[in-house]
Design a protein around this motif. Structure first.
Motif, PDB file in Angstrom:
ATOM      1  N   GLY A  31       7.464  -0.760 -19.474  1.00 29.45           N
ATOM      2  CA  GLY A  31       8.549  -0.963 -20.422  1.00 29.45           C
ATOM      3  C   GLY A  31       9.460  -2.107 -20.036  1.00 29.45           C
ATOM      4  N   GLY A  32       8.917  -3.117 -19.357  1.00 27.31           N
ATOM      5  CA  GLY A  32       9.700  -4.267 -18.942  1.00 27.31           C
ATOM      6  C   GLY A  32      10.537  -4.046 -17.700  1.00 27.31           C
ATOM      7  N   GLU A  33      10.414  -2.876 -17.062  1.00 27.94           N
ATOM      8  CA  GLU A  33      11.207  -2.545 -15.881  1.00 27.94           C
ATOM      9  C   GLU A  33      10.318  -2.497 -14.643  1.00 27.94           C
ATOM     10  OE1 GLU A  33      13.994   1.126 -14.181  1.00 27.94           O
ATOM     11  OE2 GLU A  33      13.081   1.235 -16.172  1.00 27.94           O
ATOM     12  N   PRO A  34      10.713  -3.163 -13.543  1.00 27.59           N
ATOM     13  CA  PRO A  34       9.912  -3.126 -12.313  1.00 27.59           C
ATOM     14  C   PRO A  34       9.807  -1.701 -11.768  1.00 27.59           C
ATOM     15  CG  PRO A  34      11.544  -4.876 -12.201  1.00 27.59           C
ATOM     16  CD  PRO A  34      11.901  -4.032 -13.394  1.00 27.59           C
ATOM     17  N   VAL A  35       8.579  -1.300 -11.394  1.00 25.09           N
ATOM     18  CA  VAL A  35       8.370   0.049 -10.863  1.00 25.09           C
ATOM     19  C   VAL A  35       7.489   0.057  -9.618  1.00 25.09           C
ATOM     20  CG1 VAL A  35       8.710   1.207 -13.088  1.00 25.09           C
ATOM     21  CG2 VAL A  35       6.412   0.445 -12.420  1.00 25.09           C
ATOM     22  N   GLY A  36       7.008  -1.101  -9.195  1.00 25.39           N
ATOM     23  CA  GLY A  36       6.132  -1.118  -8.026  1.00 25.39           C
ATOM     24  C   GLY A  36       5.825  -2.525  -7.579  1.00 25.39           C
ATOM     25  N   SER A  37       5.252  -2.648  -6.377  1.00 26.56           N
ATOM     26  CA  SER A  37       4.941  -3.969  -5.839  1.00 26.56           C
ATOM     27  C   SER A  37       3.823  -3.880  -4.817  1.00 26.56           C
ATOM     28  CB  SER A  37       6.184  -4.584  -5.180  1.00 26.56           C
ATOM     29  OG  SER A  37       6.630  -3.768  -4.103  1.00 26.56           O
ATOM     30  N   ILE A  38       3.208  -5.029  -4.561  1.00 25.79           N
ATOM     31  CA  ILE A  38       2.191  -5.148  -3.517  1.00 25.79           C
ATOM     32  C   ILE A  38       2.089  -6.613  -3.117  1.00 25.79           C
ATOM     33  CG2 ILE A  38       0.140  -5.615  -4.937  1.00 25.79           C
ATOM     34  CD1 ILE A  38      -1.315  -3.478  -3.200  1.00 25.79           C
ATOM     35  N   ARG A  47      -0.070  -5.610   1.998  1.00 23.17           N
ATOM     36  CA  ARG A  47       1.205  -5.182   2.571  1.00 23.17           C
ATOM     37  C   ARG A  47       2.145  -4.657   1.481  1.00 23.17           C
ATOM     38  NH1 ARG A  47       3.341  -8.577   7.638  1.00 23.17           N
ATOM     39  NH2 ARG A  47       3.669  -6.409   8.311  1.00 23.17           N
ATOM     40  N   LEU A  48       3.030  -3.764   1.913  1.00 25.88           N
ATOM     41  CA  LEU A  48       4.185  -3.309   1.127  1.00 25.88           C
ATOM     42  C   LEU A  48       3.832  -2.738  -0.248  1.00 25.88           C
ATOM     43  CD1 LEU A  48       6.816  -6.085   1.929  1.00 25.88           C
ATOM     44  CD2 LEU A  48       6.455  -3.902   3.094  1.00 25.88           C
ATOM     45  N   LEU A  49       2.783  -1.917  -0.297  1.00 25.56           N
ATOM     46  CA  LEU A  49       2.535  -1.166  -1.530  1.00 25.56           C
ATOM     47  C   LEU A  49       3.653  -0.148  -1.714  1.00 25.56           C
ATOM     48  CD1 LEU A  49       0.799  -0.145  -3.932  1.00 25.56           C
ATOM     49  CD2 LEU A  49      -0.338   1.383  -2.285  1.00 25.56           C
ATOM     50  N   GLN A  50       4.245  -0.142  -2.890  1.00 25.11           N
ATOM     51  CA  GLN A  50       5.299   0.833  -3.177  1.00 25.11           C
ATOM     52  C   GLN A  50       5.369   1.091  -4.666  1.00 25.11           C
ATOM     53  OE1 GLN A  50       8.942   0.155  -4.319  1.00 25.11           O
ATOM     54  NE2 GLN A  50       9.307   2.352  -4.222  1.00 25.11           N
ATOM     55  N   VAL A  51       5.544   2.353  -5.045  1.00 27.59           N
ATOM     56  CA  VAL A  51       5.676   2.744  -6.449  1.00 27.59           C
ATOM     57  C   VAL A  51       6.904   3.627  -6.586  1.00 27.59           C
ATOM     58  CG1 VAL A  51       4.612   3.940  -8.399  1.00 27.59           C
ATOM     59  CG2 VAL A  51       3.175   2.624  -6.818  1.00 27.59           C
ATOM     60  N   GLU A  52       7.756   3.301  -7.523  1.00 26.97           N
ATOM     61  CA  GLU A  52       8.945   4.105  -7.769  1.00 26.97           C
ATOM     62  C   GLU A  52       8.561   5.522  -8.203  1.00 26.97           C
ATOM     63  OE1 GLU A  52      12.769   2.701  -8.034  1.00 26.97           O
ATOM     64  OE2 GLU A  52      11.453   2.454  -6.292  1.00 26.97           O
ATOM     65  N   LYS A  53       9.341   6.498  -7.769  1.00 25.64           N
ATOM     66  CA  LYS A  53       9.017   7.902  -8.028  1.00 25.64           C
ATOM     67  C   LYS A  53       8.861   8.179  -9.519  1.00 25.64           C
ATOM     68  CE  LYS A  53      10.714  10.866  -5.256  1.00 25.64           C
ATOM     69  NZ  LYS A  53      11.599  11.757  -4.472  1.00 25.64           N
ATOM     70  N   LYS A  54       9.689   7.566 -10.361  1.00 23.18           N
ATOM     71  CA  LYS A  54       9.639   7.817 -11.797  1.00 23.18           C
ATOM     72  C   LYS A  54       8.355   7.298 -12.445  1.00 23.18           C
ATOM     73  CE  LYS A  54      12.376   3.651 -12.683  1.00 23.18           C
ATOM     74  NZ  LYS A  54      13.672   3.153 -13.175  1.00 23.18           N
ATOM     75  N   ALA A  55       7.619   6.424 -11.730  1.00 25.80           N
ATOM     76  CA  ALA A  55       6.395   5.852 -12.294  1.00 25.80           C
ATOM     77  C   ALA A  55       5.133   6.435 -11.672  1.00 25.80           C
ATOM     78  CB  ALA A  55       6.400   4.334 -12.110  1.00 25.80           C
ATOM     79  N   ARG A  56       5.287   7.396 -10.765  1.00 30.32           N
ATOM     80  CA  ARG A  56       4.111   7.970 -10.128  1.00 30.32           C
ATOM     81  C   ARG A  56       3.350   8.847 -11.121  1.00 30.32           C
ATOM     82  NH1 ARG A  56       7.332   9.292  -4.461  1.00 30.32           N
ATOM     83  NH2 ARG A  56       7.773   7.090  -4.003  1.00 30.32           N
ATOM     84  N   GLY A  57       2.026   8.793 -11.014  1.00 29.47           N
ATOM     85  CA  GLY A  57       1.189   9.524 -11.957  1.00 29.47           C
ATOM     86  C   GLY A  57       0.715   8.671 -13.115  1.00 29.47           C
TER      87      GLY A  57
END
Length: 309
Positions: free
Chosen positions: A212-219, A232-242
């Motif tokens: 939805g145009g909002e950042p939720v993760g990175s790698i 390196r630095l894989l991360q997913v915001e909790k609200k976007a998990r699943g």
């Protein structure tokens, strides 16, 4: 709805379809200077992203006529792009896999397509690329009519301001979930600063996942050696998990490493990061070493995972 209203909507959709196909240049059924037709390119894409898939599965997925698909498969086989082996359950069907030559052909095709799209996006005013991709996601979501509709995940390249977001979100997430102290934030800041200072676009990259145009993760994909890439630095915001964000980021990182000529990929993670470890394992990584250490205010077991590309 009146007949005139329905007619107007039909006319609008048909006009958009003509515009869109013309804009992307697919009416000539060839992609740029590639020797592959649009249908051949779609089959190559499926083979590059799925292991040991059958021709029937690809045909069903892409809606291709069996006879036409058979000719494509035969052509790929004759060119040494694929291997075929009979399915144990039905020897009339074959499992298809790309050869090294086939993966090289796909990497060249994929890079050419990415370059063309990037050039198109570069001509847009600031912020319009995100608006365009979100509109595309909306069209896909509406037309698919999934029973349980999930938000579309868009992966984009890093831009100014993203490193600060990565540092903040990584530090906050690991402090909240695992009690890591501020020394982890310092480590992430060092990694991001080094990435910016020595960034080599031909060998490294960062992807930001958006919903939805909002950042939720990175790698991050960074150079370890000329032959080995590091994830390196894989991360997913909790609200976007699943939503499949982590899987999408890891697959993009693997494909990016292949396109940049690496032969192997490595990563360092912790045994307590169960979800991430599951994603790595599903993506073909294997645990090759584990060592206890005390970092970020915690007793941890660091793990090294690797895979061939």
């Amino acid at each position: 709805m009146s007949d005139n209203g329905a007619d107007d909507q039909i006319a609008a959709i048909r006009a958009f379809n003509r515009f869109y196909t013309r804009k992307l240049g697919v009416l000539d059924q060839h992609l740029g200077k590639s020797p592959f037709s649009l249908s051949e390119a779609r089959v190559l894409y499926e083979l590059a992203h799925r292991d040991d898939v059958s021709a029937k599965e690809i045909g069903n997925e892409l809606g291709l006529d069996p006879g036409y698909l058979s000719r494509i498969v035969q052509s790929f086989d004759e060119k040494g792009l694929i291997t075929r082996k009979p399915l144990p359950a039905d020897r009339r069907q074959h499992q298809l896999s790309l050869t090294a030559k086939g993966r090289q052909a796909f990497a060249k095709l994929n890079l050419g397509s990415q370059t063309e799209v990037a050039a198109m996006l570069a001509q847009l005013p600031a912020g319009e690329a995100a608006r365009l991709t979100q509109a595309m996601a909306t069209i896909e979501d509406v037309l698919e009519q999934r029973p349980s509709r999930r938000a579309a995940v868009v992966l984009r390249s890093h831009r100014v301001g993203d490193m600060g977001w990565v540092i903040s979100k990584q530090a906050a997430a690991y402090a909240a979930d695992y009690g890591w102290d501020i020394s982890y934030e310092a480590l992430v800041a060092e990694i991001c600063a080094q990435f910016i200072k020595s960034y080599d676009a031909a060998r490294e990259h960062c992807w930001i996942a958006e919903v939805g145009g909002e950042p939720v993760g990175s790698i991050f994909l960074v150079k370890a050696t000329d032959e080995i890439a590091k994830l390196r630095l894989l991360q997913v915001e909790k609200k976007a998990r699943g939503l499949g964000v982590g899987r999408a980021l890891v697959q993009q990182c693997i494909e990016g490493a292949r396109q940049r000529g690496y032969r192997r990929m490595t990563l360092w993670t912790q045994s307590i990061l169960v979800a991430a470890r599951g994603i790595y394992k599903a993506a073909g990584f294997e645990l090759v070493a584990a060592k206890p250490h005390h970092s970020f205010g915690q007793d941890l077991i660091g793990e090294t995972w690797e895979r061939d590309l």
